[in-house]
Design a protein around this motif. Structure first.
Motif, short mmCIF file in Angstrom:
data_model
loop_
_atom_site.label_atom_id
_atom_site.label_comp_id
_atom_site.label_asym_id
_atom_site.label_seq_id
_atom_site.Cartn_x
_atom_site.Cartn_y
_atom_site.Cartn_z
N THR A 45 0.85 -1.20 0.00
CA THR A 45 0.00 0.00 0.00
C THR A 45 0.88 1.24 0.00
N ASP A 46 0.34 2.34 -0.54
CA ASP A 46 1.10 3.58 -0.60
C ASP A 46 1.38 4.13 0.80
N THR A 47 0.40 4.02 1.67
CA THR A 47 0.55 4.50 3.04
C THR A 47 0.52 3.31 3.99
N PRO A 48 1.57 3.11 4.76
CA PRO A 48 1.57 1.95 5.65
C PRO A 48 0.54 2.11 6.77
N TYR A 49 -0.11 1.01 7.11
CA TYR A 49 -1.01 1.00 8.25
C TYR A 49 -0.64 -0.10 9.25
N ARG A 50 0.35 -0.93 8.89
CA ARG A 50 0.79 -1.98 9.80
C ARG A 50 2.30 -1.84 10.02
N PHE A 51 2.69 -1.99 11.29
CA PHE A 51 4.08 -1.83 11.71
C PHE A 51 4.44 -3.08 12.50
N ARG A 52 5.69 -3.56 12.34
CA ARG A 52 5.91 -4.94 12.79
C ARG A 52 7.37 -5.25 13.11
N ARG A 53 7.57 -6.10 14.12
CA ARG A 53 8.84 -6.77 14.40
C ARG A 53 8.56 -8.24 14.70
N TYR A 54 9.59 -9.06 14.54
CA TYR A 54 9.38 -10.51 14.67
C TYR A 54 10.64 -11.18 15.20
N GLY A 55 10.45 -12.24 15.98
CA GLY A 55 11.56 -13.05 16.45
C GLY A 55 11.08 -14.45 16.75
N ARG A 56 12.01 -15.40 16.84
CA ARG A 56 11.64 -16.78 17.15
C ARG A 56 12.58 -17.33 18.22
N PHE A 57 12.06 -18.27 19.01
CA PHE A 57 12.76 -18.72 20.20
C PHE A 57 12.55 -20.20 20.44
N ARG A 58 13.57 -20.86 21.00
CA ARG A 58 13.40 -22.16 21.61
C ARG A 58 13.02 -21.92 23.07
N ILE A 59 11.99 -22.62 23.54
CA ILE A 59 11.49 -22.41 24.90
C ILE A 59 12.13 -23.41 25.84
N HIS A 60 12.87 -22.91 26.82
CA HIS A 60 13.45 -23.72 27.88
C HIS A 60 12.71 -23.43 29.18
N PRO A 61 12.79 -24.33 30.16
CA PRO A 61 12.04 -24.11 31.40
C PRO A 61 12.36 -22.79 32.10
N ASP A 62 13.59 -22.32 31.99
CA ASP A 62 13.99 -21.13 32.71
C ASP A 62 14.40 -19.95 31.82
N ARG A 63 14.24 -20.11 30.52
CA ARG A 63 14.70 -19.04 29.63
C ARG A 63 14.13 -19.24 28.23
N LEU A 64 14.31 -18.21 27.39
CA LEU A 64 14.04 -18.29 25.97
C LEU A 64 15.37 -18.19 25.23
N GLU A 65 15.61 -19.11 24.34
CA GLU A 65 16.82 -19.08 23.52
C GLU A 65 16.48 -18.44 22.17
N ARG A 66 17.06 -17.28 21.92
CA ARG A 66 16.75 -16.60 20.66
C ARG A 66 17.39 -17.35 19.50
N LEU A 67 16.61 -17.62 18.47
CA LEU A 67 17.08 -18.34 17.30
C LEU A 67 17.47 -17.36 16.20
N PRO A 68 18.30 -17.78 15.23
CA PRO A 68 18.73 -16.86 14.18
C PRO A 68 17.54 -16.23 13.45
N HIS A 69 17.70 -14.95 13.15
CA HIS A 69 16.63 -14.24 12.44
C HIS A 69 16.56 -14.74 11.01
N THR A 70 15.35 -14.91 10.53
CA THR A 70 15.16 -15.43 9.18
C THR A 70 13.90 -14.86 8.58
N ALA A 71 13.78 -14.97 7.26
CA ALA A 71 12.56 -14.53 6.60
C ALA A 71 11.38 -15.39 7.04
N PHE A 72 10.23 -14.81 7.05
CA PHE A 72 9.01 -15.47 7.48
C PHE A 72 8.24 -15.93 6.25
#
Length: 232
Positions: A45-72
């Motif tokens: 669209t000519d004028t943006p109406y959606r703004f966004r960030r993204y990340g993915r994680f492995r879930i551990h019992p005591d933490r989140l492990e950030r995984l490499p950023h990649t295209a969705f």
């Protein structure tokens, strides 16, 4: 055995209670990070109406492990509008991805999945802002009624200001409505089984008399296996 309901809709108290052990300033900084989302470059669209960030994680019992950023990526069969295209969104800010607030929210949502949690060791986290003006409504789900292509999807309201519309609706696999809700309270949440339900959101419009409206959401997709292709 009677199958579990395919969704849960709960008020803000669940996440508020979980976050109550953290400093209030940390929670404020987390919710304030929605003010720093870049425009979604894949809207077309000519004028943006959606703004966004993204990340993915492995879930551990005591933490989140950030995984490499990649295209969705999402299959065309799941997303008729943006499917079949690799969409590279801006990554989550380091303070958000590595903070105690996100870790607490993800672990709390995982405990409230409407079905078995075994194997749900990976998640995708989306920060999304949708804006609207009297001349241009915003579309949280331009693909209409759809699935996301995951096991479970959590939809958490962060902010709703000067907005009308944006009604969430869940459907069975025959597209018959099973639940409608207007999320209005910050941290109000819907968690659904994406394999058993479809969902959609009506357009965002500014409230009467407002010059603009803002709706901030956090979406958390739960699935098995950190190396599988991510879809939304």
């Amino acid at each position: 055995m009677t199958p579990s309901p395919p969704f849960a809709h709960f008020g803000p108290d669940v996440l508020q209670t979980a976050l109550g052990a953290l400093p209030a300033r940390a929670v404020e900084e987390f919710t304030g990070s929605w003010d720093d989302l870049p425009a979604d470059a894949h809207l077309g669209t000519d004028t943006p109406y959606r703004f966004r960030r993204y990340g993915r994680f492995r879930i551990h019992p005591d933490r989140l492990e950030r995984l490499p950023h990649t295209a969705f990526f999402q299959e065309k069969s799941v997303n008729s509008v943006h499917g079949g295209v690799e969409r590279l969104f801006a990554p989550l800010a380091a303070a958000v991805a590595g903070g105690a607030v996100l870790r607490t929210v993800v672990h709390t949502l995982r405990r409230h999945l409407p079905g078995p949690r075994a194997g749900m060791d990976t998640c995708g986290v989306h920060q999304i802002r949708v804006t609207a003006t009297p001349r241009a409504e915003g579309h949280p789900a331009p693909e209409g009624i759809h699935r996301d292509g995951h096991c479970y999807v959590a939809q958490v309201l962060i902010r709703r200001e000067d907005v009308s519309g944006a009604e969430s609706c869940l459907y069975d696999l025959r597209r018959r409505p099973v639940h409608r809700a207007l999320l209005t309270a910050p941290l109000e949440t819907i968690v659904l089984d994406d394999r058993r339900l479809l969902h959609g959101v009506s357009p965002v419009r500014p409230a009467p008399g407002a010059v603009s409206g803002v709706r901030d959401m956090m979406l958390v997709d739960f699935f098995a296996g950190a190396d599988q292709v991510l879809r939304r």
